[in-house]
Design a protein around this motif. Structure first.
Motif, PDB file in Angstrom:
ATOM      1  N   LYS A 120       0.829  -1.214   0.000  1.00 14.44           N
ATOM      2  CA  LYS A 120       0.000   0.000   0.000  1.00 14.44           C
ATOM      3  C   LYS A 120       0.861   1.261   0.000  1.00 14.44           C
ATOM      4  O   LYS A 120       0.502   2.262   0.635  1.00 14.44           O
ATOM      5  N   ALA A 145      -0.208  -3.239  -4.505  1.00 17.59           N
ATOM      6  CA  ALA A 145      -1.001  -4.161  -5.318  1.00 17.59           C
ATOM      7  C   ALA A 145      -1.960  -3.365  -6.191  1.00 17.59           C
ATOM      8  O   ALA A 145      -2.426  -3.835  -7.220  1.00 17.59           O
ATOM      9  N   GLU A 146      -2.230  -2.139  -5.765  1.00 17.89           N
ATOM     10  CA  GLU A 146      -3.164  -1.273  -6.465  1.00 17.89           C
ATOM     11  C   GLU A 146      -2.562  -0.728  -7.767  1.00 17.89           C
ATOM     12  O   GLU A 146      -3.186  -0.799  -8.819  1.00 17.89           O
ATOM     13  N   GLY A 172      -3.304  -6.697   2.380  1.00 21.45           N
ATOM     14  CA  GLY A 172      -3.249  -6.856   0.926  1.00 21.45           C
ATOM     15  C   GLY A 172      -2.586  -8.146   0.443  1.00 21.45           C
ATOM     16  O   GLY A 172      -2.155  -8.215  -0.706  1.00 21.45           O
ATOM     17  N   SER A 174      -3.985 -11.139  -0.229  1.00 16.50           N
ATOM     18  CA  SER A 174      -4.741 -11.738  -1.346  1.00 16.50           C
ATOM     19  C   SER A 174      -4.606 -10.887  -2.594  1.00 16.50           C
ATOM     20  O   SER A 174      -4.495 -11.415  -3.707  1.00 16.50           O
ATOM     21  N   SER A 175      -4.596  -9.572  -2.413  1.00 16.48           N
ATOM     22  CA  SER A 175      -4.454  -8.686  -3.575  1.00 16.48           C
ATOM     23  C   SER A 175      -3.101  -8.900  -4.248  1.00 16.48           C
ATOM     24  O   SER A 175      -3.009  -8.892  -5.479  1.00 16.48           O
ATOM     25  N   ASN A 178      -3.129 -12.205  -6.094  1.00 13.26           N
ATOM     26  CA  ASN A 178      -3.880 -12.034  -7.354  1.00 13.26           C
ATOM     27  C   ASN A 178      -3.088 -11.271  -8.401  1.00 13.26           C
ATOM     28  O   ASN A 178      -3.124 -11.597  -9.581  1.00 13.26           O
ATOM     29  N   ALA A 179      -2.372 -10.237  -7.944  1.00 12.23           N
ATOM     30  CA  ALA A 179      -1.609  -9.424  -8.884  1.00 12.23           C
ATOM     31  C   ALA A 179      -0.456 -10.237  -9.474  1.00 12.23           C
ATOM     32  O   ALA A 179      -0.087 -10.059 -10.632  1.00 12.23           O
ATOM     33  N   THR A 188     -10.597 -11.238  -2.551  1.00 10.83           N
ATOM     34  CA  THR A 188      -9.941 -10.364  -1.575  1.00 10.83           C
ATOM     35  C   THR A 188     -10.972  -9.924  -0.544  1.00 10.83           C
ATOM     36  O   THR A 188     -12.149 -10.253  -0.676  1.00 10.83           O
TER      37      THR A 188
END
Ligand code: GDP
Ligand code: ZN
Length: 292
Positions: A120, A145-146, A172, A174-175, A178-179, A188
């Motif tokens: 983050k 991850a964003e 984050g 799971s994020s 996924n990424a 998530t």
């Protein structure tokens, strides 16, 4: 009849069977031989195994040998982890040093090398407080991850290894998973709440390849060490703080707890090579006052 033999790694458990990614690049569904039941050994994902192919077309095989494990996690049950990626976030939830210290200790207790991932970074770019951990000797990586910032650096640090994410809820994990592995579609925080799949739903863990080649490494899709209620003997705690290790042999007493003892090299280094915050975390753990 000649059975073809392959080495491989268990990537998934399905009922009583196991999916093994073999050195020929295929996924064989394997039935374990009865000897494992007799010996009370349960194959785990992450196990390096040897299999005999019974049906080349249907990709079926018998799992007959489990190679010795170098370590083993209980939750999720996975063997041979090369790296635990302890993830924390700069904001939402805000960084809690005591909590990170606790995760670091748990991972060290299992003899698993660690990577600290600060996620983050798009929300809060001031990451000075993490220098403490770099100074203590822990490898760090900064990600979002964003925005995908830092993901390539993270990938490089995961290459060639079996990785598992660990760390507090909401940071984050799971994020990031996924990424890194977009085909996975892991739910998530928000999504899992919507689907009514809270964190208490049991799900079988799986190991996913991070790329086309084994050298790209693997990642377990379920975070580990989500629970912190492990009792650690006081005497062991000191050796689980990386930066204490060079000082503790210099303490006057070999069983020094580095709290009230005289001539303690660890205490002498506090405020210099050892950060006060880390030392205070340690003392809380020794005195059993850590609250998480
Ligand atoms: P987990 O509990 O550690 O698996 O966390 P999740 O992956 O479920 O993420 C929790 C929340 O943080 C979700 O709403 C995500 O969309 C959000 N999130 C995750 N990574 C980032 C990030 O790098 N930046 C921002 N701004 N939000 C993020
Ligand atoms: Zn000492």
């Amino acid at each position: 009849m000649v059975y073809i033999e392959y080495d491989g790694i268990i990537v998934k458990g399905v009922g009583g069977a196991y999916v093994v990614l073999a050195t020929d690049g295929k996924h064989y569904t394997c039935t374990p031989r009865g000897i494992f039941r007799n010996r009370n050994t349960t194959p785990l994902i992450g196990d390096y195994v040897a299999i005999s192919v019974t049906d080349q077309v249907k990709e079926l095989a018998t799992l007959h040998t489990i190679k010795p494990r170098k370590n083993q996690l209980r939750r999720p049950p996975v063997a041979n982890i090369d790296q635990a990626i302890i993830t924390v976030s700069t904001a939402q939830p805000s960084f809690n040093a005591g909590l990170l210290d606790r995760f670091l200790v748990l991972v060290a207790l299992e003899d698993i090398p660690v990577l600290v991932c600060v996620n983050k970074t798009d929300m809060e770019s001031n990451v000075d407080e993490f220098a403490t951990y770099a100074n203590a000797g822990y490898p760090l990586v900064y990600t979002s991850a964003e925005t995908s910032d830092g993901l390539q650096a993270l990938r490089e640090k995961m290459a060639g290894k079996i990785n598992v994410f660990a760390g507090p809820s909401g940071v984050g994990k799971s994020s990031l998973i996924n990424a890194l592995m977009p085909n996975l579609g892991l739910a998530t925080g928000e999504l899992s709440a919507k689907l009514g799949r809270g964190k208490h739903t049991t799900r079988h863990s799986e190991i996913f390849p991070l790329g086309e080649k084994p050298a790209d490494g693997y990642c377990v899709d379920t975070p580990g060490f989500t629970s912190l209620d492990v009792e650690i003997p006081k005497q062991e705690l000191g050796s689980l703080f990386l930066e204490f290790r060079e000082f503790s042999p210099l303490c006057r007493f070999s069983n020094c707890l580095h709290v009230k003892e005289k001539d303690c090299a660890v205490k002498d280094a506090v405020g210099q090579e050892i950060s006060t915050q880390r030392y205070e975390s340690y003392v809380k753990m020794v005195q059993g006052q850590s609250k998480f």
